[in-house]
Design an enzyme around this catalytic site. Structure first.
Site, PDB file in Angstrom:
ATOM      1  N   ARG A 104      28.082  13.327  14.402  1.00 60.56           N
ATOM      2  CA  ARG A 104      26.901  13.739  13.634  1.00 60.56           C
ATOM      3  C   ARG A 104      27.247  14.014  12.170  1.00 60.56           C
ATOM      4  O   ARG A 104      26.379  13.921  11.310  1.00 60.56           O
ATOM      5  CB  ARG A 104      26.271  14.987  14.254  1.00 60.56           C
ATOM      6  CG  ARG A 104      25.537  14.720  15.565  1.00 60.56           C
ATOM      7  CD  ARG A 104      24.717  15.924  15.971  1.00 60.56           C
ATOM      8  NE  ARG A 104      23.815  15.593  17.077  1.00 60.56           N
ATOM      9  CZ  ARG A 104      22.719  16.278  17.366  1.00 60.56           C
ATOM     10  NH1 ARG A 104      22.383  17.317  16.611  1.00 60.56           N
ATOM     11  NH2 ARG A 104      21.956  15.938  18.366  1.00 60.56           N
ATOM     12  N   LYS A 123      29.571  12.720   9.349  1.00 63.58           N
ATOM     13  CA  LYS A 123      30.510  11.716   8.854  1.00 63.58           C
ATOM     14  C   LYS A 123      30.408  11.608   7.344  1.00 63.58           C
ATOM     15  O   LYS A 123      31.366  11.844   6.614  1.00 63.58           O
ATOM     16  CB  LYS A 123      30.219  10.363   9.502  1.00 63.58           C
ATOM     17  CG  LYS A 123      30.515  10.315  10.983  1.00 63.58           C
ATOM     18  CD  LYS A 123      30.224   8.941  11.531  1.00 63.58           C
ATOM     19  CE  LYS A 123      30.444   8.882  13.032  1.00 63.58           C
ATOM     20  NZ  LYS A 123      30.111   7.552  13.577  1.00 63.58           N
ATOM     21  N   LYS A 171      18.322   8.140  -6.247  1.00 63.08           N
ATOM     22  CA  LYS A 171      18.100   9.102  -7.331  1.00 63.08           C
ATOM     23  C   LYS A 171      18.998   8.775  -8.524  1.00 63.08           C
ATOM     24  O   LYS A 171      18.562   8.844  -9.681  1.00 63.08           O
ATOM     25  CB  LYS A 171      18.385  10.525  -6.841  1.00 63.08           C
ATOM     26  CG  LYS A 171      18.230  11.576  -7.927  1.00 63.08           C
ATOM     27  CD  LYS A 171      18.427  12.982  -7.396  1.00 63.08           C
ATOM     28  CE  LYS A 171      18.239  14.007  -8.516  1.00 63.08           C
ATOM     29  NZ  LYS A 171      18.341  15.404  -8.027  1.00 63.08           N
ATOM     30  N   ARG A 204      -6.130 -13.780  -3.042  1.00 60.73           N
ATOM     31  CA  ARG A 204      -6.616 -14.340  -4.303  1.00 60.73           C
ATOM     32  C   ARG A 204      -7.558 -13.373  -5.007  1.00 60.73           C
ATOM     33  O   ARG A 204      -7.532 -13.235  -6.220  1.00 60.73           O
ATOM     34  CB  ARG A 204      -7.320 -15.670  -4.041  1.00 60.73           C
ATOM     35  CG  ARG A 204      -6.377 -16.820  -3.696  1.00 60.73           C
ATOM     36  CD  ARG A 204      -7.168 -18.064  -3.340  1.00 60.73           C
ATOM     37  NE  ARG A 204      -7.945 -17.872  -2.120  1.00 60.73           N
ATOM     38  CZ  ARG A 204      -8.968 -18.634  -1.750  1.00 60.73           C
ATOM     39  NH1 ARG A 204      -9.363 -19.622  -2.533  1.00 60.73           N
ATOM     40  NH2 ARG A 204      -9.600 -18.415  -0.617  1.00 60.73           N
ATOM     41  N   HIS A 209     -20.468 -13.012   8.093  1.00 58.90           N
ATOM     42  CA  HIS A 209     -20.637 -11.733   7.393  1.00 58.90           C
ATOM     43  C   HIS A 209     -20.350 -10.559   8.310  1.00 58.90           C
ATOM     44  O   HIS A 209     -21.115  -9.582   8.372  1.00 58.90           O
ATOM     45  CB  HIS A 209     -22.036 -11.621   6.783  1.00 58.90           C
ATOM     46  CG  HIS A 209     -22.268 -12.541   5.630  1.00 58.90           C
ATOM     47  ND1 HIS A 209     -21.416 -12.623   4.561  1.00 58.90           N
ATOM     48  CD2 HIS A 209     -23.274 -13.436   5.394  1.00 58.90           C
ATOM     49  CE1 HIS A 209     -21.873 -13.519   3.705  1.00 58.90           C
ATOM     50  NE2 HIS A 209     -22.984 -14.042   4.188  1.00 58.90           N
TER      51      HIS A 209
END
Length: 751
Positions: free
Chosen positions: A322, A324, A397, A474, A538
């Site tokens: 967990r 590293k 960052k 478009r 429509h």
């Protein structure tokens, strides 16, 4: 395993019988020992390599790969017989190279290819991960120490050759393999230098300052020459205290005590004195290398970190992996600003190097929690990446100094950028934006999954949705508006089907209105169990019909609104007895090759979509409650169900009239249901007698209004939600005219 009743099958089987002098239980009785690596179930790689060498040496590789196909026995009897003989020979080689308990499992296979493929599928991945882990552990632990440079180099090469034997990669694009080999070559240079004794530190700095980075063989040659020089000029006593990775963080020996200059190599010319004469070398930094056991080498995160001055955490992972990359040596090297003197001085003081590029593939949380078999809660939690997102955010960052890549599609652009030698801040910002978006999408999946595991179906107080751009359109609903189409990547939408994930086989690109109409048509047609055709204009289904014959369903769907058909479709050959019209889009769950060929020939612009049925949200058909004195007949009930499924997809206020699984007419979008009713009647014509009528909402009035007018026009059954304070009037009106009235207790407004 495939089985065959052909004559060749029996020949294949009989040819595998063992010699009279031996048996499968006595492997030593076989006369053919093609490899010393007999397959035991745990040594597939050694076995397969040795078998391939043996078979290839005898010109029989095609019988393993399947490229040698059996000739037709009728047209080429001699060729077929020769193929059988050679195939059986290769099969016997394979069986002879297995231990008896494994070999007997493949006696009934028909060809060497089948045996080879079956053994590969059964044993190829067994223990590969553990073997790779063991080799990587050896590489990590290997240091030069008392070895000569040549012995150390050969030891690394031997371990890397073993990894090549065990490792297999499947690349999504050819560029992935090219990038991988490029990064692998650099990484091996770093690893070779990392394990060298610390007295070679000055040469290590020169190597990493060279652009482009020399190859491993070139670096070895340079180090070998330096070793020879030192043996002549300096004391041979080696310094074993540690590698460069540690000397910058915990060195007890000052550089001033070294007998030569880091820069000009003169004896007795210490660094500080040299720099006063020659000035400090441009870009000089302490040199170090990433920990091979960190996330940079971890299979779960697949992080590749490289830099001209990289110095990662010299510590093993903790807490079962967990922890590293959550280390100051890593995040300090990523976040440090190169333009701030005190940042660089702090790194120098602590022996931390900088990272120039960070490439991260996060734990596959999304794939794990959406897998077909599901995943246990604890396993899902363990697949939540912590260190990876932290590195991505840190690099993004500090994107002015650090390039961060989270998408393999960006690899070519990254290589081009690195080779170009120019600093394009817009490129860096784009990668940073993509990195933050990637992490946000990842976190949204975690959040959605945890909410479902904790609360369930309730609406969360905060909701984020990961959307992926599929295409820029478009224009929007009108030409002066802009639009784009995004696909919802939420966990709830995985395998949901629908138009968003449809495959377009032909035609112009989809427009904004095309997507709206196609979505309505597909959602509507997905409601029905039988073959059904839906025609939409429509965003309103104006024709719907179900028949066993889909062509007949199409013809009946067109009849529901013939006036609209004339307005929007071109009758190309109205006298040939077929209904041939112009459409913008055709959507279906699948097509035959012949069907696609015919449709493509209709028009260059016809959009042909193949979509998966959308199963979500299909809760419109509830149990009907009969509230009238007259009970509906079975046929009337089926008509009411059909009309009710249609009315869900038409704009409110909506009335749908249907009979015999066919929409006869519909009225939509009117301010009151009476107007919609009259429009539907005009379209239905004389066929309304005995038909079913469905309304998306309750009838606020009955007498002298929609309910009574429907009864007077011959409607046989009415389906509506109910819930009005005047429901009693609707019941009384239907009883007066002998019409069945059904309440669904579900409203279907659509705006």
């Amino acid at each position: 395993m495939s089985r065959s009743d052909s004559s060749s099958s029996s020949a294949d089987i009989t040819s595998l019988s063992t010699p009279s002098s031996g048996s499968l239980d006595n492997p030593d009785s076989f006369g053919l020992a093609i490899t010393c690596h007999r397959l035991t179930g745990n040594n597939y790689l050694e076995w397969s390599q040795s078998v391939k060498i043996h078979v290839a040496g005898r010109g029989r590789s095609g019988y393993l790969t399947g490229s040698s196909e059996q000739p037709n026995a009728t047209t080429d009897a001699a060729g077929s017989a020769k193929w059988l003989q050679e195939n059986n020979q290769v099969m016997s080689w394979l069986l002879n190279s297995m231990i008896p308990s494994i070999g007997r499992n493949f006696l009934l296979y028909n060809s060497a290819t089948e045996i080879w493929t079956a053994v590969q599928e059964t044993y190829s991945s067994k223990d590969n991960d553990s073997a790779l882990y063991g080799i990587e552990e050896q590489i990590f632990a290997l240091k030069q120490k008392g070895m000569g440079v040549t012995a150390y180099y050969n030891s690394l090469q031997s371990l890397w050759q073993q990894i090549y034997l065990y490792e297999s990669n499947e690349w999504s694009t050819p560029n992935d393999d090219v990038l991988y080999q490029t990064l692998l070559a650099k990484r091996r240079v770093f690893r070779f230098l990392h394990g060298l004794n610390k007295e070679i530190d000055h040469l290590r700095g020169r190597v990493l300052s060279t652009s482009p980075l020399p190859s491993l063989r070139e670096v070895f040659s340079m180090v070998k020459k330096e070793e020879s020089r030192r043996e002549v000029m300096l004391s041979p006593t080696p310094i074993y205290d540690g590698s460069a990775l540690l000397t910058h963080s915990s060195s007890t020996q000052s550089r001033k005590s070294r007998p030569w200059c880091d820069h000009c190599k003169k004896l007795g010319h210490v660094r500080d004195k040299c720099w006063k004469l020659h000035r400090k070398p441009v870009g000089w930094m302490p040199r170090g290398f990433p920990d091979p056991n960190s996330t940079a080498n971890d299979v779960a995160a697949n992080v590749v970190v490289f830099s001209s001055a990289a110095n990662a955490a010299a510590a093993h992972s903790a807490l079962d992996g967990r922890v590293k990359t959550l280390h100051p040596n890593i995040h300090g090297g990523i976040l440090a600003r190169r333009d701030l003197k005190h940042h660089m001085e702090a790194l120098n003081d602590h022996g931390i190097g900088t990272f120039d590029v960070v490439v991260v593939n996060l734990y596959p949380f999304y794939d794990k929690v959406t897998s077909a078999g599901g995943i246990a809660f604890d396993d899902g939690v363990e697949n939540i990446d912590i260190g990876g997102p932290a590195m991505i955010r840190a690099a993004a960052k500090n994107h002015k100094d650090v390039l961060v890549v989270v998408d393999s599609l960006d690899y070519p652009a990254l290589l081009e950028f690195l080779e170009g030698g120019q600093d394009d801040q817009q490129f860096r910002r784009k990668l940073a934006w993509k990195a933050f978006a990637h992490v946000a999408s990842y976190d949204s999946a975690v959040s959605e999954w945890l909410w479902e595991q904790t609360v369930g179906d309730k609406f969360p107080p905060n909701l984020t949705m990961p959307l992926s751009l599929k295409s820029s359109l478009r224009y929007g609903e009108n030409p002066h508006q802009k639009a784009a189409f995004y696909v919802d990547k939420s966990l709830s939408e995985v395998n949901a089907g629908g138009i968003a994930t449809a495959v377009q086989h032909h035609g112009k690109e989809m427009s904004y209105n095309n997507y709206l109409d196609a979505d309505v048509a597909w959602n509507c047609v997905s409601e029905f169990r039988n073959p059904t055709c839906v025609i939409v204009k429509h965003t309103n289904p104006c024709g719907v019909a179900s028949r066993d014959d889909i062509l007949e369903a199409y013809r009946l769907a067109v009849k529901a609104d013939p006036v609209l058909a004339k307005e929007i479709r071109e009758f190309r050959s109205p006298t040939d007895g077929e209904t041939r019209m112009f459409y913008e889009i055709v959507v279906a769950p699948k097509y035959t090759e012949k069907g696609l060929e015919i449709l493509r020939g209709k028009s260059k612009t016809l959009r042909i979509l193949e979509a998966k049925k959308n199963e979500k949200g299909k809760l419109s058909l509830r149990q009907f409650n009969v509230v009238s004195e007259k009970k509906p007949q079975d046929s009337e009930l089926r008509d009411a169900e059909f009309a009710w499924l249609c009315v869900k997809h038409v704009k409110s206020n909506t009335i749908v009239i249907a009979k015999d699984n066919c929409m006869l007419g519909m009225g939509s979008g009117q301010p009151n249901c009476l107007e919609s009713l009259r429009i539907a009647f005009r379209k239905a014509g004389d066929e309304v007698k005995g038909a079913a009528l469905a309304s998306d909402a309750f009838f606020p009035f009955a007498w002298k209004d929609a309910v009574e007018e429907a009864c007077e026009n011959g409607i046989g059954v009415i389906a509506e939600p109910g819930g009005s304070i005047r429901d009693g009037d609707a019941v009384d009106c239907c009883n007066k005219y002998g019409v069945s009235l059904l309440f669904t207790n579900v409203r279907h407004f659509k705006h």
